[in-house]
Motif scaffolding. Sequence first.
Motif, PDB file in Angstrom:
ATOM      1  N   ARG B 408       4.600   2.037  -1.472  1.00 14.83           N
ATOM      2  CA  ARG B 408       4.329   1.395  -2.763  1.00 14.83           C
ATOM      3  C   ARG B 408       5.183   2.024  -3.858  1.00 14.83           C
ATOM      4  N   ILE B 409       5.891   1.163  -4.579  1.00 13.89           N
ATOM      5  CA  ILE B 409       6.777   1.607  -5.638  1.00 13.89           C
ATOM      6  C   ILE B 409       6.249   1.053  -6.957  1.00 13.89           C
ATOM      7  N   THR B 410       6.274   1.839  -8.022  1.00 11.69           N
ATOM      8  CA  THR B 410       5.771   1.351  -9.307  1.00 11.69           C
ATOM      9  C   THR B 410       6.847   0.537 -10.022  1.00 11.69           C
ATOM     10  N   GLU B 411       6.456  -0.069 -11.129  1.00 14.50           N
ATOM     11  CA  GLU B 411       7.415  -0.862 -11.908  1.00 14.50           C
ATOM     12  C   GLU B 411       8.566  -0.016 -12.433  1.00 14.50           C
ATOM     13  N   GLN B 412       8.285   1.260 -12.670  1.00 15.48           N
ATOM     14  CA  GLN B 412       9.336   2.167 -13.168  1.00 15.48           C
ATOM     15  C   GLN B 412      10.270   2.621 -12.052  1.00 15.48           C
ATOM     16  N   GLY B 413       9.962   2.202 -10.830  1.00 14.33           N
ATOM     17  CA  GLY B 413      10.815   2.597  -9.713  1.00 14.33           C
ATOM     18  C   GLY B 413      10.409   3.916  -9.082  1.00 14.33           C
ATOM     19  N   THR B 414       9.314   4.506  -9.557  1.00 18.37           N
ATOM     20  CA  THR B 414       8.860   5.753  -8.938  1.00 18.37           C
ATOM     21  C   THR B 414       8.028   5.432  -7.702  1.00 18.37           C
ATOM     22  N   ILE B 415       7.925   6.417  -6.798  1.00 19.65           N
ATOM     23  CA  ILE B 415       7.052   6.246  -5.636  1.00 19.65           C
ATOM     24  C   ILE B 415       5.623   6.500  -6.096  1.00 19.65           C
ATOM     25  N   TRP B 416       4.748   5.583  -5.767  1.00 19.82           N
ATOM     26  CA  TRP B 416       3.354   5.757  -6.179  1.00 19.82           C
ATOM     27  C   TRP B 416       2.693   6.845  -5.336  1.00 19.82           C
ATOM     28  N   ALA B 417       1.997   7.771  -5.992  1.00 23.43           N
ATOM     29  CA  ALA B 417       1.254   8.802  -5.265  1.00 23.43           C
ATOM     30  C   ALA B 417       0.054   9.219  -6.091  1.00 23.43           C
ATOM     31  N   ASP B 418      -1.025   9.649  -5.414  1.00 21.79           N
ATOM     32  CA  ASP B 418      -2.185  10.138  -6.167  1.00 21.79           C
ATOM     33  C   ASP B 418      -1.922  11.585  -6.594  1.00 21.79           C
ATOM     34  N   LYS B 419      -2.918  12.242  -7.216  1.00 24.93           N
ATOM     35  CA  LYS B 419      -2.603  13.546  -7.804  1.00 24.93           C
ATOM     36  C   LYS B 419      -2.340  14.608  -6.743  1.00 24.93           C
ATOM     37  N   ASN B 420      -2.745  14.336  -5.493  1.00 23.08           N
ATOM     38  CA  ASN B 420      -2.413  15.269  -4.427  1.00 23.08           C
ATOM     39  C   ASN B 420      -1.170  14.862  -3.654  1.00 23.08           C
ATOM     40  N   GLY B 421      -0.458  13.880  -4.176  1.00 23.33           N
ATOM     41  CA  GLY B 421       0.801  13.501  -3.552  1.00 23.33           C
ATOM     42  C   GLY B 421       0.697  12.487  -2.431  1.00 23.33           C
ATOM     43  N   LYS B 422      -0.518  11.971  -2.167  1.00 30.24           N
ATOM     44  CA  LYS B 422      -0.650  10.967  -1.097  1.00 30.24           C
ATOM     45  C   LYS B 422      -0.022   9.661  -1.540  1.00 30.24           C
ATOM     46  N   THR B 423       0.854   9.094  -0.731  1.00 32.85           N
ATOM     47  CA  THR B 423       1.447   7.796  -1.059  1.00 32.85           C
ATOM     48  C   THR B 423       0.636   6.694  -0.394  1.00 32.85           C
ATOM     49  N   SER B 424       1.147   5.475  -0.478  1.00 28.93           N
ATOM     50  CA  SER B 424       0.433   4.351   0.129  1.00 28.93           C
ATOM     51  C   SER B 424       0.547   4.367   1.648  1.00 28.93           C
ATOM     52  N   MET B 425       1.400   5.247   2.213  1.00 29.89           N
ATOM     53  CA  MET B 425       1.555   5.268   3.667  1.00 29.89           C
ATOM     54  C   MET B 425       0.945   6.524   4.274  1.00 29.89           C
ATOM     55  N   GLU B 426       0.238   6.323   5.353  1.00 28.63           N
ATOM     56  CA  GLU B 426      -0.411   7.401   6.086  1.00 28.63           C
ATOM     57  C   GLU B 426       0.596   8.503   6.460  1.00 28.63           C
ATOM     58  N   GLY B 427       0.249   9.727   6.126  1.00 28.22           N
ATOM     59  CA  GLY B 427       1.081  10.856   6.550  1.00 28.22           C
ATOM     60  C   GLY B 427       2.312  11.079   5.693  1.00 28.22           C
ATOM     61  N   ILE B 428       2.497  10.240   4.654  1.00 26.46           N
ATOM     62  CA  ILE B 428       3.664  10.419   3.790  1.00 26.46           C
ATOM     63  C   ILE B 428       3.205  10.828   2.394  1.00 26.46           C
ATOM     64  N   PHE B 429       3.766  11.920   1.923  1.00 29.76           N
ATOM     65  CA  PHE B 429       3.407  12.478   0.623  1.00 29.76           C
ATOM     66  C   PHE B 429       4.652  12.491  -0.264  1.00 29.76           C
ATOM     67  N   ALA B 430       4.451  12.552  -1.569  1.00 26.52           N
ATOM     68  CA  ALA B 430       5.597  12.589  -2.476  1.00 26.52           C
ATOM     69  C   ALA B 430       5.203  13.327  -3.742  1.00 26.52           C
ATOM     70  N   GLY B 431       6.202  13.899  -4.421  1.00 25.71           N
ATOM     71  CA  GLY B 431       5.916  14.598  -5.666  1.00 25.71           C
ATOM     72  C   GLY B 431       7.188  14.992  -6.387  1.00 25.71           C
ATOM     73  N   GLY B 432       7.025  15.419  -7.632  1.00 23.59           N
ATOM     74  CA  GLY B 432       8.176  15.777  -8.456  1.00 23.59           C
ATOM     75  C   GLY B 432       8.694  14.562  -9.194  1.00 23.59           C
ATOM     76  N   ASP B 433       9.930  14.636  -9.623  1.00 20.87           N
ATOM     77  CA  ASP B 433      10.500  13.565 -10.448  1.00 20.87           C
ATOM     78  C   ASP B 433      10.454  12.190  -9.779  1.00 20.87           C
ATOM     79  N   ILE B 434      10.438  12.142  -8.445  1.00 19.08           N
ATOM     80  CA  ILE B 434      10.430  10.831  -7.773  1.00 19.08           C
ATOM     81  C   ILE B 434       9.107  10.103  -8.016  1.00 19.08           C
ATOM     82  N   THR B 435       8.047  10.839  -8.359  1.00 15.20           N
ATOM     83  CA  THR B 435       6.771  10.182  -8.639  1.00 15.20           C
ATOM     84  C   THR B 435       6.467  10.100 -10.138  1.00 15.20           C
ATOM     85  N   THR B 436       7.094  10.970 -10.936  1.00 11.41           N
ATOM     86  CA  THR B 436       6.759  10.997 -12.364  1.00 11.41           C
ATOM     87  C   THR B 436       7.884  10.515 -13.265  1.00 11.41           C
ATOM     88  N   GLY B 437       9.085  10.384 -12.729  1.00  9.79           N
ATOM     89  CA  GLY B 437      10.255  10.241 -13.593  1.00  9.79           C
ATOM     90  C   GLY B 437      10.634  11.632 -14.077  1.00  9.79           C
TER      91      GLY B 437
END
Lengths: 275, 461
Positions: B408-437
């Motif tokens: 799941r990608i947001t309108e700003q083009g960042t990868i969507w993740a919850d505050k613990n870095g969980k993305t919309s896909m099982e087992g895939i996490f993300a964080g840093g500028d790629i999730t916040t800009g």
Amino acid sequence: MCRIVAKKELAPTVKSLTIDAPLIAKKARPGQFIIIRIDEKGERIPLTIADLDVLQGTITTIFLEVGKTTKHLGSLNDGDVLADLAGPLGKPTEIKKYGKVICVGGGVGVAPLYLEAKALKDAGNKVISIIGARTKELLILEKEMRRISDELYITTDDGSRGHHGFVTDVLQGLITKQKIDMVLAIGPTVMMKAVAKMTKNYNIKTIVSLNPIMVDGTGMCGTCRVTVGGETKFTCVDGPEFDAHLVDFEELMNRQRTYLEEEKVALERWERCHH
Amino acid sequence: MGKVSSLKKQPMPEQEPEKRIRNFDEVALGYGAGQVVSEAKRCLQCAKPGCVQGCPVGIDIPAFVKCIAEENFDGAIEVIKKKNNLPAICGRVCPYEDQCEKFCVLGKKGEPVGIGRLERFVADDERKKGMRVPEKANASSKKVAIVGSGPAGLTVAADLAKLGHDVIIYEALHKPGGVLVYGIPEFRLPKEIVGAEIEYVKQLGVVIQTDVVIGKTITIDELRGEFDAIFIGTGAGLPHFMNIPGENLCGIYSSNEFLIRTNLMRAYKFPEYDTPIKVGKKVAVVGAGNVAMDSARVALRLGAKDVFIVYRRSEKEMPARAEEIAHAKEEGIMFKVLTNPIRMVGDENGWVKKLECVRMKLGESDKTGRRRPIPIKGSKFALDADTVVVAIGQKPNPLIAKTTKGLRITEQGTIWADKNGKTSMEGIFAGGDITTGTATVIEAMGAGKRAAMAIHEYISQ
Ligand SMILES: Cc1cc2nc3c(=O)[nH]c(=O)nc-3n(C[C@H](O)[C@H](O)[C@H](O)COP(=O)(O)OP(=O)(O)OC[C@H]3O[C@@H](n4cnc5c(N)ncnc54)[C@H](O)[C@@H]3O)c2cc1C
Ligand SMILES: Cc1cc2nc3c(=O)[nH]c(=O)nc-3n(C[C@H](O)[C@H](O)[C@H](O)COP(=O)(O)OP(=O)(O)OC[C@H]3O[C@@H](n4cnc5c(N)ncnc54)[C@H](O)[C@@H]3O)c2cc1C
Ligand code: SF4
Ligand code: SF4
Ligand code: FES
């Protein structure tokens, strides 16, 4: 670190290197390129993947020695290693059945053209190829191109082999005689510009592979930006192939000249140390 | 050093402006041993320290400051390293005035404790003596792939390695470090220090594979087959352009190109290093964030005579840190505010020679609370410039978004993740500028810490 496993001299200033790169060999498709860096102080330069061998896990690149980095690269031998090799980068060529296609290759542009022409042939197209060079010593991959082309034409600027003149002379003759569905042209920017201008008059879909200056090759710097259809595109991620009729070639040629003075300095410095 | 703490921080020794604009050496020289102890003694050792809540990785600040006051530098670094694997970096580049120091009680009456400077001192002190590698938990047989070696990726990697997991970082460029190596200039963050902190992460057992572009060389789907979890920390590396006429003339750089050539490729050492850069006499840097200040100060060091910042709002709205603006001014950088470029004009060789601009005035506040710039009619004028750096921000790098179905990608083009870095896909996490800009080093590390815990929980189930 990537090991060079074979080196060949195709012409006095045209070399081919086959390099160990199993991950890239597995993924690469015609039209894509790699970025290499020779050593710690080296620059990153893009080179097209001219051939690959999935079983051996190798890729081959063919290049013309024009400046410091390509001359340095040409001085390496089997067993030497490159500090860095990344790829495959860029979008692959769109390979499908067009019908009758003309593949135009100028100079070392024949190297990247070969894999694409072969793929077009395998996809059921009738492939007519025109390959040109300044003089006959600089003609490369003639045998290979002949094998995969239905017709092959050769031109040299000095007339030492084939037609005396430019690839566009032959192209003109071919497109006035028959219906052509697509033209693919890879070579010096001036050649691609001339091809684009010619095929535009006949309204033939034409694809060119652009070679602006690059740094990262992954879309981070914008060095490789070109104007296509009035919009700025990054060649390394949006290309390198574009619709020739939409490309602003003047701007591209201008940007390619950005570092002429520095390139001279770098080359002279290198030649002083190595001759 | 009596009971009453001084209202002011110990001053930071710095290279003189006239001297430093001619070299790429570090501007801030760091506290001496006496200074660091005096500064630490200013701390009141609050029972409910405000400072800690301002640190995105939650360093026990009073505890490490106390060690310093007692001249126990080894103890201090030990406290810091429980939470922060890259202290010499953070001690230099953290915008601490907005983070830990903003909440320091001393800040109410005078200047807060110089927490960042203290952190820097003990990290440098440890590096000089030789870094110790902490004990690791028993090997877990779980494998985690990290994409991107910026502060987010390095933090996740170090934390998971300490917990006993097998960690591989894949980095697209030829050197690990992300913005720390390609963006932030040598004179603010020496690359040798970044190298040493990355070496520490490697000594924890983390493997770093450079020259691997995820999405091209290997896809996320392929990684999923081989690893128990994946962390994406690919940053915000896609440069914005202004989309005005003439922007592709020669001599016009994105800030990324300008900084990558200089920092990553060492163009300031051309021709010893092969990559060139070309800076003329008059350099215009468009934008007024930290990246713009860095670009302007780099341009000066590359030999430009006049360097000016061109910014469409006023000085008050400039997003750069006050310290960076002050440094830029000391070095002679000029500021053309309330000025917006509308066209770049070239000479007969296609090289930029002028920036056509309009003057601006400030209108109502916009959503971000800053006053909106409005062009003044009929105010067109031209600025001479033979080099232009466009430093108006970066977007998330879209490569992984484009090559990973289901993410799941947001309108700003960042990868969507919850505050613990969980993305919309099982087992895939993300964080840093790629999730916040674009944000900060320490926020990326904070995101990395939370993601590391979430990954640990996920793979330990
Ligand atoms: C996608 C792509 C694929 C390419 N494939 C091939 C190939 O298969 N074979 C081949 O011979 N050449 C290829 N090139 C061109 C090759 O990259 C340049 O010849 C090489 O970078 C020149 O470096 P140099 O130091 O030897 O020469 P220099 O003296 O530095 O430069 C000579 C000319 O090459 C161009 N150039 C310089 N630096 C770069 C750079 N970093 N990136 C791109 N161009 C540059 C400039 O226009 C310059 O005027 C390709 C270029 C691109 C963009
Ligand atoms: C010039 C500049 C100055 C700054 N100054 C400061 C400062 O003083 N203080 C501060 O706190 N913050 C500063 N920042 C912001 C800070 O650097 C970033 O917020 C931080 O680096 C983000 O960390 P990250 O790990 O998310 O991403 P990054 O540091 O951007 O790292 C991402 C990494 O992922 C790699 N990557 C990208 N795509 C792929 C892929 N497909 N496959 C493999 N690898 C990939 C990239 O090459 C890069 O190495 C600055 C930023 C810039 C640009
Ligand atoms: S890491 Fe940054 S925010 Fe945290 S204590 Fe250190 S300087 Fe302050
Ligand atoms: S808030 Fe300031 S004075 Fe209080 S413990 Fe933190 S650093 Fe020390
Ligand atoms: S080479 Fe950097 S964006 Fe294309």
